[in-house]
Design an enzyme around this catalytic site. Structure first.
Site, short mmCIF file in Angstrom:
data_model
loop_
_atom_site.label_atom_id
_atom_site.label_comp_id
_atom_site.label_asym_id
_atom_site.label_seq_id
_atom_site.Cartn_x
_atom_site.Cartn_y
_atom_site.Cartn_z
N HIS A 350 -41.77 -12.60 -32.24
CA HIS A 350 -42.41 -13.01 -33.49
C HIS A 350 -43.94 -12.90 -33.36
O HIS A 350 -44.53 -13.49 -32.46
CB HIS A 350 -42.01 -14.44 -33.84
CG HIS A 350 -42.43 -14.85 -35.21
ND1 HIS A 350 -41.66 -14.58 -36.32
CD2 HIS A 350 -43.53 -15.45 -35.66
CE1 HIS A 350 -42.29 -15.02 -37.39
NE2 HIS A 350 -43.42 -15.55 -37.02
N ALA A 351 -44.57 -12.13 -34.24
CA ALA A 351 -45.99 -11.82 -34.10
C ALA A 351 -46.86 -13.08 -34.20
O ALA A 351 -46.62 -13.94 -35.05
CB ALA A 351 -46.41 -10.83 -35.19
N HIS A 380 -52.96 -8.32 -40.33
CA HIS A 380 -52.81 -9.76 -40.56
C HIS A 380 -53.16 -10.56 -39.31
O HIS A 380 -53.96 -11.49 -39.36
CB HIS A 380 -51.38 -10.07 -41.02
CG HIS A 380 -51.09 -11.54 -41.08
ND1 HIS A 380 -51.26 -12.28 -42.22
CD2 HIS A 380 -50.68 -12.41 -40.12
CE1 HIS A 380 -50.96 -13.54 -41.97
NE2 HIS A 380 -50.61 -13.66 -40.70
N GLU A 381 -52.56 -10.19 -38.17
CA GLU A 381 -52.79 -10.96 -36.94
C GLU A 381 -54.25 -10.91 -36.51
O GLU A 381 -54.81 -11.90 -36.06
CB GLU A 381 -51.88 -10.46 -35.82
CG GLU A 381 -50.38 -10.65 -36.07
CD GLU A 381 -50.00 -12.08 -36.36
OE1 GLU A 381 -50.70 -13.01 -35.91
OE2 GLU A 381 -49.00 -12.31 -37.08
N HIS A 384 -56.52 -13.50 -37.92
CA HIS A 384 -56.57 -14.77 -37.18
C HIS A 384 -57.59 -14.68 -36.04
O HIS A 384 -58.38 -15.58 -35.82
CB HIS A 384 -55.20 -15.09 -36.58
CG HIS A 384 -54.16 -15.47 -37.58
ND1 HIS A 384 -54.34 -16.44 -38.52
CD2 HIS A 384 -52.88 -15.02 -37.76
CE1 HIS A 384 -53.23 -16.57 -39.25
NE2 HIS A 384 -52.33 -15.71 -38.81
N GLU A 408 -53.80 -18.34 -42.70
CA GLU A 408 -52.81 -17.30 -43.04
C GLU A 408 -53.33 -16.39 -44.14
O GLU A 408 -52.98 -15.22 -44.21
CB GLU A 408 -51.49 -17.94 -43.47
CG GLU A 408 -50.76 -18.73 -42.39
CD GLU A 408 -50.43 -17.89 -41.16
OE1 GLU A 408 -50.26 -16.66 -41.29
OE2 GLU A 408 -50.36 -18.46 -40.06
N HIS A 510 -37.98 -25.49 -41.95
CA HIS A 510 -39.14 -26.37 -41.94
C HIS A 510 -38.81 -27.82 -42.24
O HIS A 510 -39.61 -28.70 -41.95
CB HIS A 510 -40.19 -25.85 -42.92
CG HIS A 510 -40.67 -24.47 -42.58
ND1 HIS A 510 -39.88 -23.34 -42.75
CD2 HIS A 510 -41.83 -24.02 -42.05
CE1 HIS A 510 -40.55 -22.27 -42.35
NE2 HIS A 510 -41.73 -22.64 -41.92
N TYR A 520 -48.25 -22.69 -47.10
CA TYR A 520 -47.81 -21.33 -47.42
C TYR A 520 -48.02 -21.01 -48.90
O TYR A 520 -48.33 -19.89 -49.27
CB TYR A 520 -46.34 -21.14 -47.02
CG TYR A 520 -46.09 -21.40 -45.56
CD1 TYR A 520 -46.59 -20.54 -44.59
CD2 TYR A 520 -45.40 -22.53 -45.13
CE1 TYR A 520 -46.40 -20.78 -43.24
CE2 TYR A 520 -45.19 -22.78 -43.78
CZ TYR A 520 -45.70 -21.91 -42.84
OH TYR A 520 -45.51 -22.16 -41.51
ZN LIG Z 1 -50.30 -15.43 -39.52
#
Ligand SMILES: [Zn+2]
Length: 611
Positions: A350-351, A380-381, A384, A408, A510, A520
């Site tokens: 999982h990234a 995306h990563e 961060h 995010e 969750h 989210y």
């Molecule tokens: Zn993320």
């Protein structure tokens, strides 16, 4: 996903261990008198201790995630529980200092961050912590080990999730949906109820009315005002969701007939390509407009044609941020990251994005494949990582996003800029192959099936939990309230009758894991607001969804002004630094999808709308 010094993941996973340790220090009385000077000293001590501990804790977590075995599991568990022990200790003490009048703004802010750092706090009375730990561990494990059935045979969580996306037989979809919700959700109903009352008691210890209030206190505003803010955002995007709902219901009716999906009323929740009906992209093929569904190129094919490997893909991602004026990634990023799946050991694929030393030991952990999805994920990563680096001069307690929706949203907003024109600029796509405007509807509809469809779901999970924690939703009405919210916001209904012997919220990760969800929802809205701001700064005047701000250093400088604040200031300050606005708004998302909305309204003409 992001992994930081104060890791939301670690919090989510480790609250189970925390209370047992909290019990060792039952009263947690501050050792010093309650003066502003003592509060300053306490904050300095807590910040130093948590900051120092975060580095070995991150190292243990990294090695565990990239080399899973019994030894690294044990190391990770040990660091996790010790880290949570510290967090619990400082949260309880911070609650006492927080009431002192005349605190400096920084001390007051940091005390609140300390007090707010646990999502499910245990009360200090004997036995409560152990009981909470037992309940939460049992629910998380039950979820992880949960199975549904397909054709009468057991099928695990990740397989059933994938099958919900590809299966088109309504009887099989119903079987999977019902078995998953019955097997996983229903048995944890009693545990959940008990967990709620214990964690609420813990929240009161920390000075909050209940756990929901604690969660809503992380947004630099009155908790009730924050709830109203989420409602306002929803009202802005609701017409867009309704238009999508109307169109998709019609298409599902065409596909399945009246007996399965009626032309009016809610959509059957198991027909949308996802166990929770939260993102609908998996059934895009059922709703794609004729002729406009095919873009005429595939990013994955382009990458392969041009000889890209995973490292070269990450270099391209870095190139985007460099084009905005950000410094290149550190040399260690390339030697220490896990960019592809190692051949000889178990890892978590999982990234995620990491900062190991709270300075510049930035890394990503992916099992990158050469395809379009992973190309987006890389952008995306790295968002961060650049955020982490931008705020690395801040004190430890401020090393985080402005609020939990921001982190995010950064990577996602950059990923929105991967337009055909951007692919031309980096030499992946020939100018002649840029899809004409008549393909835009397909492109936008595909995006909307995930991003717009998600909005009501992103909102209602915590609407339900806020109600449960506050007591406005009673234990004997858990299931009815859940289904009522699903109907009200999403316009979906379960494929079979549900009653109070069931517990469908428990069938979503969750909920048993105790991870707040509003972040989210916020991230979905904020990413478009960021994108709109960047495009305006870049002087873009065309349709919003066609804008790319690649290569624009002015945008980069403004973005950096927001990122470098970390969590040091209330989030409206950070938002203003980049966008000029102090309010979160859904308008940019509405503008982005405006051409789709117009098209949907045309398709929906004369068809029943609403439910
Ligand atoms: Zn993320």
């Amino acid at each position: 996903m992001i992994r930081t010094g104060i890791s939301t993941l670690a919090l989510a996973l480790s609250f189970a261990a925390a209370p047992a340790i909290a019990q060792k220090k039952p009263a947690a009385t501050p050792s010093a008198a309650l003066t502003t000077a003592a509060a300053d000293a306490f904050v300095a001590e807590a910040e130093k201790a948590l900051g120092d501990f975060s580095i070995p804790a991150s190292q243990a977590a990294w090695v565990n995630a990239t080399y899973i075995n019994q030894d690294t599991d044990a190391l990770q568990a040990r660091f996790n529980s010790e880290q949570t022990e510290l967090q619990v200790k400082y949260a309880v003490e911070a609650a006492k200092y927080a009431a002192i009048p005349g605190l400096s703004p920084d001390t007051a802010r940091k005390l609140n961050l300390l007090r707010n750092s646990l999502t499910l706090p245990a009360p200090t009375r004997p036995g409560a912590a152990v009981e909470l730990a037992t309940l939460t561990t049992r629910m998380s494990s039950a979820y992880g080990a949960g199975k549904g059935t397909l054709d009468g045979k057991p099928i695990n969580g990740s397989d059933i999730e994938a099958a919900m996306g590809t299966e088109r037989d309504p009887a099989k979809l119903q079987e999977m949906w019902v078995s998953w919700h019955d097997n996983v959700g229903a048995p944890m109903r009693g545990d959940y109820n008990r967990m709620v009352s214990i964690a609420n008691e813990g929240a009161v210890t920390l000075g909050y009315k209940d756990v929901g209030t604690l969660w809503r206190s992380g947004y630099d505003m009155d908790p009730a005002a924050f709830a109203r803010t989420t409602d306002t955002l929803w009202k802005q995007v609701e017409p867009l969701y309704q238009a999508l709902h109307t169109y998709v219901r019609w298409k599902l009716n065409e596909k399945y007939g009246d007996a399965v999906q009626s032309k009016t009323g809610p959509i059957r929740a198991d027909l949308l390509g996802n166990m929770w009906a939260q993102e609908w992209g998996n059934i895009y093929d059922l709703v794609a407009p004729k002729g406009a569904g095919d873009l005429g190129f595939d990013t994955g094919e382009l990458l392969k044609q041009k000889g890209y490997d995973p490292v070269k893909m990450v270099k391209a991602g870095e190139g985007f941020y460099s084009s905005l004026g950000f410094d290149p990634l550190p040399e260690t990023f390339w030697t220490r990251s896990q960019i592809t799946k190692p051949a000889d050991r178990e890892v978590i694929c999982h990234a995620s994005a990491w900062d190991l030393d709270n300075k510049d030991d930035l890394r990503i952990k992916m099992c990158t494949k050469v395809n379009g999805d992973d190309f987006v994920t890389i952008h995306h990563e790295l968002g961060h990582n650049y955020y982490q680096r931008a705020y690395n001069k801040q004190p430890f307690l401020y090393l985080n996003g402005a609020n939990d929706g921001f982190h995010e949203a950064i990577g996602d907003f950059v990923a929105l800029s991967i337009t055909p024109d951007y692919l031309v600029q980096i030499g992946l796509l020939d100018q002649a192959k840029v899809p004409s405007a008549d393909k835009d509807i397909g492109l936008l509809l595909k995006q909307a099936m995930d991003k717009v469809a998600f909005l009501p779901f992103g909102l209602l999970i915590d609407k339900w939990r806020w109600g449960v924690f506050s007591g406005s939703i009673k234990p004997n009405g858990y299931e009815a309230a859940w289904n009522a919210l699903r109907l009200q916001y999403q316009g979906v209904a379960p494929p079979v009758e549900r009653d109070e012997t069931k517990f469908d919220p428990g069938a979503k990760y969750h909920v048993p894991a105790g991870v707040p969800y509003t972040r989210y929802f916020l991230a979905r809205v904020l990413q478009f607001q960021f994108y709109d701001a960047a495009c305006k700064q870049a002087g873009w005047t065309g349709p919003l969804h066609r804008c790319s701000f690649y290569g624009n250093k002015e945008v980069g400088a403004k973005l950096d002004a927001m990122l470098k604040l970390g969590q040091s200031k209330p989030w409206p300050d950070a938002l203003e630094a980049f966008t000029g606005s102090r309010e979160m708004s859904g308008q940019a998302m509405v503008d982005y999808f405006a051409p789709l909305k117009a098209w949907l309204d045309l398709q929906n003409k004369g068809k029943p709308a609403g439910w």
